[in-house]
Design a protein around this motif. Structure first.
Motif, PDB file in Angstrom:
ATOM      1  N   THR A 237      35.621  53.100  35.894  1.00 16.82           N
ATOM      2  CA  THR A 237      36.357  52.292  37.198  1.00 16.82           C
ATOM      3  C   THR A 237      36.178  50.561  37.159  1.00 16.82           C
ATOM      4  OG1 THR A 237      35.615  54.122  38.213  1.00 16.82           O
ATOM      5  CG2 THR A 237      35.643  52.201  39.601  1.00 16.82           C
ATOM      6  N   PRO A 238      35.149  49.991  36.696  1.00 12.80           N
ATOM      7  CA  PRO A 238      35.207  48.613  36.732  1.00 12.80           C
ATOM      8  C   PRO A 238      36.329  48.039  35.767  1.00 12.80           C
ATOM      9  CG  PRO A 238      33.417  49.371  35.984  1.00 12.80           C
ATOM     10  CD  PRO A 238      33.771  50.679  36.557  1.00 12.80           C
ATOM     11  N   ASP A 239      36.445  48.732  34.499  1.00 13.75           N
ATOM     12  CA  ASP A 239      37.539  48.332  33.717  1.00 13.75           C
ATOM     13  C   ASP A 239      39.149  48.479  34.259  1.00 13.75           C
ATOM     14  OD1 ASP A 239      38.105  47.591  30.916  1.00 13.75           O
ATOM     15  OD2 ASP A 239      38.980  49.493  30.606  1.00 13.75           O
ATOM     16  N   VAL A 240      39.062  49.618  34.836  1.00 12.84           N
ATOM     17  CA  VAL A 240      40.546  50.110  35.484  1.00 12.84           C
ATOM     18  C   VAL A 240      40.862  48.932  36.498  1.00 12.84           C
ATOM     19  CG1 VAL A 240      41.975  51.467  36.639  1.00 12.84           C
ATOM     20  CG2 VAL A 240      40.766  52.338  34.810  1.00 12.84           C
ATOM     21  N   LEU A 241      39.887  48.665  37.355  1.00 18.28           N
ATOM     22  CA  LEU A 241      40.096  47.601  38.520  1.00 18.28           C
ATOM     23  C   LEU A 241      40.324  46.230  37.964  1.00 18.28           C
ATOM     24  CD1 LEU A 241      37.224  48.950  41.090  1.00 18.28           C
ATOM     25  CD2 LEU A 241      39.895  49.396  41.214  1.00 18.28           C
ATOM     26  N   ARG A 242      39.463  45.784  36.989  1.00 22.08           N
ATOM     27  CA  ARG A 242      39.792  44.563  36.119  1.00 22.08           C
ATOM     28  C   ARG A 242      41.145  44.401  35.780  1.00 22.08           C
ATOM     29  NH1 ARG A 242      39.931  42.827  31.315  1.00 22.08           N
ATOM     30  NH2 ARG A 242      39.183  44.633  30.397  1.00 22.08           N
ATOM     31  N   ARG A 243      41.441  45.435  35.108  1.00 22.01           N
ATOM     32  CA  ARG A 243      42.890  45.500  34.431  1.00 22.01           C
ATOM     33  C   ARG A 243      44.030  45.614  35.579  1.00 22.01           C
ATOM     34  NH1 ARG A 243      43.190  46.890  29.079  1.00 22.01           N
ATOM     35  NH2 ARG A 243      41.427  47.372  28.143  1.00 22.01           N
ATOM     36  N   ALA A 244      43.969  46.181  36.604  1.00 15.64           N
ATOM     37  CA  ALA A 244      44.853  46.111  37.776  1.00 15.64           C
ATOM     38  C   ALA A 244      44.783  44.843  38.564  1.00 15.64           C
ATOM     39  CB  ALA A 244      44.423  47.225  38.749  1.00 15.64           C
ATOM     40  N   GLU A 245      43.821  44.111  38.695  1.00 19.11           N
ATOM     41  CA  GLU A 245      43.753  42.796  39.212  1.00 19.11           C
ATOM     42  C   GLU A 245      44.194  41.836  38.321  1.00 19.11           C
ATOM     43  OE1 GLU A 245      43.275  40.018  41.718  1.00 19.11           O
ATOM     44  OE2 GLU A 245      42.993  42.383  42.220  1.00 19.11           O
ATOM     45  N   LEU A 246      44.193  42.048  37.013  1.00 17.33           N
ATOM     46  CA  LEU A 246      44.952  41.133  36.068  1.00 17.33           C
ATOM     47  C   LEU A 246      46.509  41.302  35.954  1.00 17.33           C
ATOM     48  CD1 LEU A 246      45.030  39.139  33.645  1.00 17.33           C
ATOM     49  CD2 LEU A 246      44.737  41.233  32.246  1.00 17.33           C
ATOM     50  N   VAL A 247      46.916  42.414  36.264  1.00 13.57           N
ATOM     51  CA  VAL A 247      48.202  42.793  36.052  1.00 13.57           C
ATOM     52  C   VAL A 247      48.856  42.283  37.663  1.00 13.57           C
ATOM     53  CG1 VAL A 247      50.148  44.660  36.497  1.00 13.57           C
ATOM     54  CG2 VAL A 247      48.083  44.986  34.830  1.00 13.57           C
ATOM     55  N   ARG A 248      47.999  42.299  38.665  1.00  9.67           N
ATOM     56  CA  ARG A 248      48.496  41.948  40.027  1.00  9.67           C
ATOM     57  C   ARG A 248      48.718  40.297  39.907  1.00  9.67           C
ATOM     58  NH1 ARG A 248      44.764  44.397  44.276  1.00  9.67           N
ATOM     59  NH2 ARG A 248      46.374  46.124  44.218  1.00  9.67           N
ATOM     60  N   SER A 249      47.637  39.960  39.549  1.00 12.03           N
ATOM     61  CA  SER A 249      47.832  38.217  39.272  1.00 12.03           C
ATOM     62  C   SER A 249      48.987  37.719  38.326  1.00 12.03           C
ATOM     63  CB  SER A 249      46.491  37.714  38.701  1.00 12.03           C
ATOM     64  OG  SER A 249      46.138  38.165  37.486  1.00 12.03           O
ATOM     65  N   ARG A 250      49.252  38.581  37.469  1.00  9.58           N
ATOM     66  CA  ARG A 250      50.311  38.086  36.718  1.00  9.58           C
ATOM     67  C   ARG A 250      51.678  38.394  37.248  1.00  9.58           C
ATOM     68  NH1 ARG A 250      49.084  37.494  30.921  1.00  9.58           N
ATOM     69  NH2 ARG A 250      47.040  36.131  31.248  1.00  9.58           N
ATOM     70  N   LEU A 251      51.788  39.430  38.163  1.00  7.96           N
ATOM     71  CA  LEU A 251      52.974  39.442  38.786  1.00  7.96           C
ATOM     72  C   LEU A 251      53.368  38.541  39.957  1.00  7.96           C
ATOM     73  CD1 LEU A 251      52.582  43.535  39.791  1.00  7.96           C
ATOM     74  CD2 LEU A 251      54.374  42.403  38.084  1.00  7.96           C
ATOM     75  N   VAL A 252      52.489  37.659  40.532  1.00  2.52           N
ATOM     76  CA  VAL A 252      52.680  36.658  41.562  1.00  2.52           C
ATOM     77  C   VAL A 252      52.490  35.404  40.660  1.00  2.52           C
ATOM     78  CG1 VAL A 252      51.584  38.243  43.156  1.00  2.52           C
ATOM     79  CG2 VAL A 252      50.191  36.808  42.023  1.00  2.52           C
ATOM     80  N   SER A 253      52.259  35.446  39.506  1.00  2.00           N
ATOM     81  CA  SER A 253      52.135  34.164  38.584  1.00  2.00           C
ATOM     82  C   SER A 253      53.520  33.567  38.460  1.00  2.00           C
ATOM     83  CB  SER A 253      51.383  34.071  37.458  1.00  2.00           C
ATOM     84  OG  SER A 253      51.275  32.835  36.968  1.00  2.00           O
TER      85      SER A 253
END
Length: 212
Positions: A52-68
């Motif tokens: 769970t924490p690993d998936v959440l970390r990766r999801a947040e990384l993808v989300r931050s890259r989408l808006v960057s």
């Protein structure tokens, strides 16, 4: 004398650009939906261990890259294979020293800045920036963090000297967790971030994790 002509911007060209933008927006919307689904799934399912924490970390990384707005250009290869030389060519500046042995275990980010500057963080420490003035006390934090890694290391005399120490000194590099360099190269001014990585053939598992 040859005359250079500029292709006329046609309605078809404009339509193609609009279509490309719409396709990109649609792709971004799909990716955002996928990230949201991954987060919901983690909250609704009882996944074992650290999933769970690993998936959440990766999801947040993808989300931050989408808006960057930045393009991260990672330079990956074996150590002593010319990565630093290649980066220097991109920047049109002999910025990074070439190291013939495995040194750094950290990723080095090179971002745009009007003036050359460097900051680093040791494991468990704070981010400190090399001083750009001669005021009394300037550089105390940088010197303190540097000597916590390698007590006998002298304070660099210039920003370029600090970059060399942080990226190529075998007594300092193993204790450095992150290096960030700001450089006025025109390439970086186009929202490009160049990332120098450890050699992929290093025997240190930590180096391989940084590259991954």
């Amino acid at each position: 004398m040859a005359v250079r002509t500029v292709p006329e911007r046609t309605a078809a060209t404009a339509d193609a650009e609009v279509s490309e933008a719409l396709h990109q927006d649609a792709l971004w919307a799909v990716l955002e939906d996928d990230v949201a689904w991954a987060v919901r799934a983690c909250k609704e399912l009882s996944l074992p261990g650290t999933y769970t924490p690993d998936v959440l970390r990766r999801a947040e990384l993808v989300r931050s890259r989408l808006v960057s707005p930045y393009l991260h250009l990672a330079i990956v290869g074996e150590f002593s294979s010319g990565k630093s030389t290649f980066i220097n060519a991109l920047l049109r500046d002999r910025l990074l020293p070439a190291a013939s042995v495995v040194t750094t275990g950290a990723a080095t980010e090179i971002r745009y800045g009007e003036h050359l500057a460097v900051a680093f963080r040791r494991s468990g420490g704070d981010i400190v920036t090399y001083p750009d003035d001669d005021r009394p006390g300037a550089g105390a934090a940088f010197r303190r963090e540097l000597r916590r890694i390698a007590p006998g290391t002298a304070m660099p005399a210039t920003v370029r000297g600090a970059i060399a120490v942080l990226t190529a000194d075998p007594t300092v590099c193993p204790g450095v967790e992150r290096v960030t360099i700001h450089h006025p190269a025109s390439l970086l001014g186009r929202h490009v971030v160049v990332v120098d990585t450890p050699g992929i053939n290093a025997t240190d598992d930590g180096h391989a994790a940084v590259v991954d």
